[in-house]
Design a protein around this motif. Structure first.
Motif, mmCIF file in Angstrom:
data_model
loop_
_atom_site.group_PDB
_atom_site.id
_atom_site.type_symbol
_atom_site.label_atom_id
_atom_site.label_comp_id
_atom_site.label_asym_id
_atom_site.label_seq_id
_atom_site.Cartn_x
_atom_site.Cartn_y
_atom_site.Cartn_z
ATOM 1 N N UNK A 50 0.828 -1.209 0.000
ATOM 2 C CA UNK A 50 0.000 0.000 0.000
ATOM 3 C C UNK A 50 0.865 1.263 0.000
ATOM 4 N N UNK A 51 2.094 1.145 -0.510
ATOM 5 C CA UNK A 51 3.052 2.253 -0.439
ATOM 6 C C UNK A 51 2.475 3.556 -1.002
ATOM 7 N N UNK A 57 -2.555 9.184 1.075
ATOM 8 C CA UNK A 57 -3.407 9.426 2.240
ATOM 9 C C UNK A 57 -2.717 10.345 3.240
ATOM 10 N N UNK A 58 -1.407 10.145 3.440
ATOM 11 C CA UNK A 58 -0.648 11.010 4.350
ATOM 12 C C UNK A 58 -0.641 12.457 3.880
ATOM 13 N N UNK A 59 -0.705 12.639 2.558
ATOM 14 C CA UNK A 59 -0.727 13.987 1.996
ATOM 15 C C UNK A 59 -2.144 14.568 1.954
ATOM 16 N N UNK A 125 -8.625 20.802 -14.956
ATOM 17 C CA UNK A 125 -9.039 20.624 -13.569
ATOM 18 C C UNK A 125 -7.818 20.758 -12.670
ATOM 19 N N UNK A 126 -8.066 20.799 -11.359
ATOM 20 C CA UNK A 126 -6.988 20.836 -10.383
ATOM 21 C C UNK A 126 -7.043 19.581 -9.526
ATOM 22 N N UNK A 127 -5.866 19.111 -9.110
ATOM 23 C CA UNK A 127 -5.768 17.833 -8.409
ATOM 24 C C UNK A 127 -4.970 17.969 -7.122
ATOM 25 N N UNK A 128 -5.288 17.075 -6.182
ATOM 26 C CA UNK A 128 -4.521 17.005 -4.940
ATOM 27 C C UNK A 128 -3.161 16.351 -5.183
ATOM 28 N N UNK A 129 -3.116 15.473 -6.174
ATOM 29 C CA UNK A 129 -1.864 14.757 -6.460
ATOM 30 C C UNK A 129 -1.786 14.415 -7.935
#
Length: 272
Positions: A50-51, A57-59, A125-129
């Motif tokens: 799950x690396x 998720x940490x971000x 669009x804009x993304x978290x990652x």
């Protein structure tokens, strides 16, 4: 590139093909059809664990742009984990295969055919990652192309977004003539991926399959610190580098490096 193309064509001297635009001709249908033999989804999922899911998720990331979708492995893994994913690739053949792979696993991909150098022309669009995995960034042979692509990745991220980009450990091959073990990324049985030519401006890899089919990819041998420097120069504030899904490693050990580049502004810079 036509849908009937089955053979790669590098011309009379394959070592002269050091051009970003050639990548669409490398991923011919016959090669793409065999790509999942090279990867082996189940074994790759086991090696990665799950690396990437944990990192995202940490971000605090929920909305992810996979800019190097390939045959869809990471897009599907992230969809299964509950992320909202847009899947982009420069190869329409790869995108077609990815959509088919996802549908067989009960997922529908949201796909975009896009060249990284003009990513925001096609992705609105804009993304978290943004994730750029599978050693894909190495397809850019020109420094201007690399800088332009990173700037496009940066621009599509939210103000506190993160880019996750991986690369083969070319430093070990260039400096020590060490062949990668392929324990992590190329997990297929009886499939060989070996460096056929290596110099500071070209990494030519040979892919051999059990039915005697042979394909090649011409890539740029990215050095780890060079990529880290480019990420910082484009504007990313902190770059953390992992080796084969671990933060602590000896330089010659990893097959791959994974760079996590944070856009969030930091008052004090932290290096890893």
């Amino acid at each position: 590139m036509t849908t009937t193309q089955v053979r790669q064509d590098y011309g009379k001297d394959p070592l002269q093909v050091r051009d970003t635009n050639h990548y669409t001709e490398e991923y011919v249908h016959a090669f793409v059809d065999k790509w999942d033999q090279l990867i082996d989804w189940d074994r790759r999922a086991e090696s990665e664990g799950d690396f990437f899911i944990r990192l995202l998720q940490e971000q605090g990331a929920k909305k992810v742009l996979d800019v190097a979708t390939g045959t869809g492995f990471h897009s599907v893994q992230l969809l299964k984990a509950g992320f909202e994913v847009t899947s982009a690739d420069g190869s329409p053949v790869m995108l077609g295969k990815a959509f088919e792979n996802a549908r067989r696993r009960d997922h529908i991909l949201r796909t975009v055919h896009a060249d990284w150098r003009w990513l925001n022309r096609d992705v609105h669009d804009y993304y978290d990652a943004v994730i750029c995995l599978g050693n894909s960034f190495t397809h850019l042979h020109d420094e201007n192309d690399r800088r332009k692509a990173l700037a496009e990745f940066y621009a599509t991220l939210r103000h506190d977004g993160v880019l996750i980009l991986d690369q083969r450990n070319y430093d070990a091959i260039l400096d020590h003539e060490i062949a990668p073990s392929h324990n992590f990324y190329y997990c297929g049985d009886n499939v060989r991926a070996t460096p056929e030519h290596m110099d500071e401006s070209l990494a030519r890899f040979r892919y051999e399959f059990p039915d005697d089919d042979v394909f090649h990819l011409n890539m740029f041998p990215l050095r780890k610190n060079y990529v880290r420097r480019l990420l910082k120069e484009v504007g990313f504030q902190r770059v953390t580098t992992y080796g084969d899904f671990k933060e602590t490693y000896r330089e010659t050990e990893p097959d791959f490096f994974i760079h996590v580049a944070e856009k969030r502004y930091l008052e004090e810079e932290s290096e890893h």
